[in-house]
Design an enzyme around this catalytic site. Structure first.
Site, PDB file in Angstrom:
ATOM      1  N   PRO A   8      75.400   5.074 -54.759  1.00 42.26           N
ATOM      2  CA  PRO A   8      76.406   4.027 -54.559  1.00 42.26           C
ATOM      3  C   PRO A   8      77.398   4.086 -55.713  1.00 42.26           C
ATOM      4  CG  PRO A   8      74.421   3.073 -55.486  1.00 42.26           C
ATOM      5  CD  PRO A   8      74.130   4.535 -55.261  1.00 42.26           C
ATOM      6  N   GLN A  69      72.883  -2.084 -50.612  1.00 40.34           N
ATOM      7  CA  GLN A  69      72.476  -2.479 -51.956  1.00 40.34           C
ATOM      8  C   GLN A  69      72.908  -3.916 -52.250  1.00 40.34           C
ATOM      9  OE1 GLN A  69      74.383  -0.974 -55.743  1.00 40.34           O
ATOM     10  NE2 GLN A  69      72.415   0.076 -55.935  1.00 40.34           N
ATOM     11  N   CYS A  99      74.504  -1.333 -62.541  1.00 38.59           N
ATOM     12  CA  CYS A  99      75.961  -1.359 -62.692  1.00 38.59           C
ATOM     13  C   CYS A  99      76.349  -1.793 -64.107  1.00 38.59           C
ATOM     14  CB  CYS A  99      76.594  -2.294 -61.669  1.00 38.59           C
ATOM     15  SG  CYS A  99      78.413  -2.309 -61.778  1.00 38.59           S
TER      16      CYS A  99
END
Length: 319
Positions: A8, A69, A99
């Site tokens: 991702p 996600q 992230c």
């Protein structure tokens, strides 16, 4: 058999680019950009907007399964949104603990939680209770916030929470995307948990792929920016020689066609320029094309330039 997975990539591997990359082939499955969970249960259309593959059996147009996600820090809200998500029959559910974006970190999301293993376990356990056993359930983490002291503890907490597999990006939040990736830490984590681990980070070439597998002892690798920079990478890893720039040109054409159909004209040019800026790492021709496109602002003028360069055979359809 080793699996190759598509990472991702927020703001980069959007649905259009996912379609292009998976159409080239070589991927077993991938994960979409994160769905941010903040203070409410999101409507179905939000999940479908971020992961339009949900409207196609949770697969890209070429058939590659795409998992969804979730990103958030409240166990109950994460669980409630997972309950909504699973009604859409996703190919899998993943939780983002990796992230490093400042806006995400400021709101206690992604890698900001890696200093709290107990909270990680609570989030995962709450979501696990909502995800049926037939739907794969994973988490993606980094090695820590500014050091690796809690890397093993975080991985163990995620395992205890009930994930099926763990994806580890071999950098801390502070590391950002600076090389090198700390592959040796993936090996340490792997030695201390019992579930399968998928290695991620700094795999740009076939040689990097082989070196990562050797350093981590992981069979499965997730490709991120390396996949975007070389649309042929997954197939190269699988031993298929698809050629050079000539094989990438149809990818560029397909991506621009998708952009013209889905993106407002004033934003379209930025999308293809962003991608070519990465592709030029592997293909000098992409750099030349990027330089020619850089001063061009209007989407119609980009159409004309791509036609003149032989990238397009006809003007793209526009929604």
């Amino acid at each position: 058999m080793s699996r190759i997975l598509l990472a991702p990539l927020e703001g980069l591997a959007d649905p259009l680019l996912r379609n292009v990359l998976t159409a080239v082939g070589g991927y077993d499955w991938g994960i979409c950009e994160f769905v941010r969970v903040s203070n409410n249960v999101l409507p179905e259309k939000t999940f479908q907007r971020i992961c339009p593959e949900l409207l196609n059996g949770s697969r890209t147009e070429s058939g590659t399964p795409m998992r969804v996600q979730l990103l958030g820090s409240d166990p109950e809200l994460m669980a409630a949104n997972a309950r909504r998500l699973v009604t859409l029959d996703p190919a899998g559910v993943d939780i983002n603990f990796g992230c490093p974006a400042p806006t995400v970190v400021r709101h206690r999301g992604g890698s900001a939680l890696l200093g709290e293993p107990e909270l990680l376990q609570r989030i995962v356990a709450a979501v696990r209770a909502e995800v049926p056993v037939h739907i794969p359930f994973t988490a993606k983490m980094r090695l820590g916030i500014d050091d690796t002291s809690l890397a093993v503890a975080c991985a163990q907490a995620l395992q205890a929470g009930g994930i099926d597999e763990l994806i580890v990006h071999a950098r801390t939040r502070v590391d950002g995307y600076r090389p090198p990736a700390r592959w040796e830490w993936i090996a340490r984590i792997r030695e201390n948990i019992d579930i399968p681990i998928i290695a991620n980070g700094e795999v740009w070439t076939v040689d990097d792929y082989n070196a990562c597998r050797a350093a981590t002892a992981c069979a499965d690798i997730m490709l991120g920016r390396g996949a975007v920079a070389d649309p042929l990478l997954a197939q190269r890893i699988r031993g298929h020689d698809l050629g050079g720039w000539a094989a990438v040109v149809p990818c560029v054409a397909a991506y621009w066609q998708g952009v013209r159909c889905k993106v407002l004209p004033e934003h379209a040019g930025g999308r293809i320029k962003q991608w070519l800026a990465l592709v030029r790492r592997n293909y000098p021709e992409a750099g030349l094309l990027h330089d020619r496109l850089r001063p061009v602002k209007e989407a119609d003028d980009i159409d004309a330039l791509l036609l003149a360069e032989g990238i397009l055979r006809e003007r793209p359809l526009v929604a």
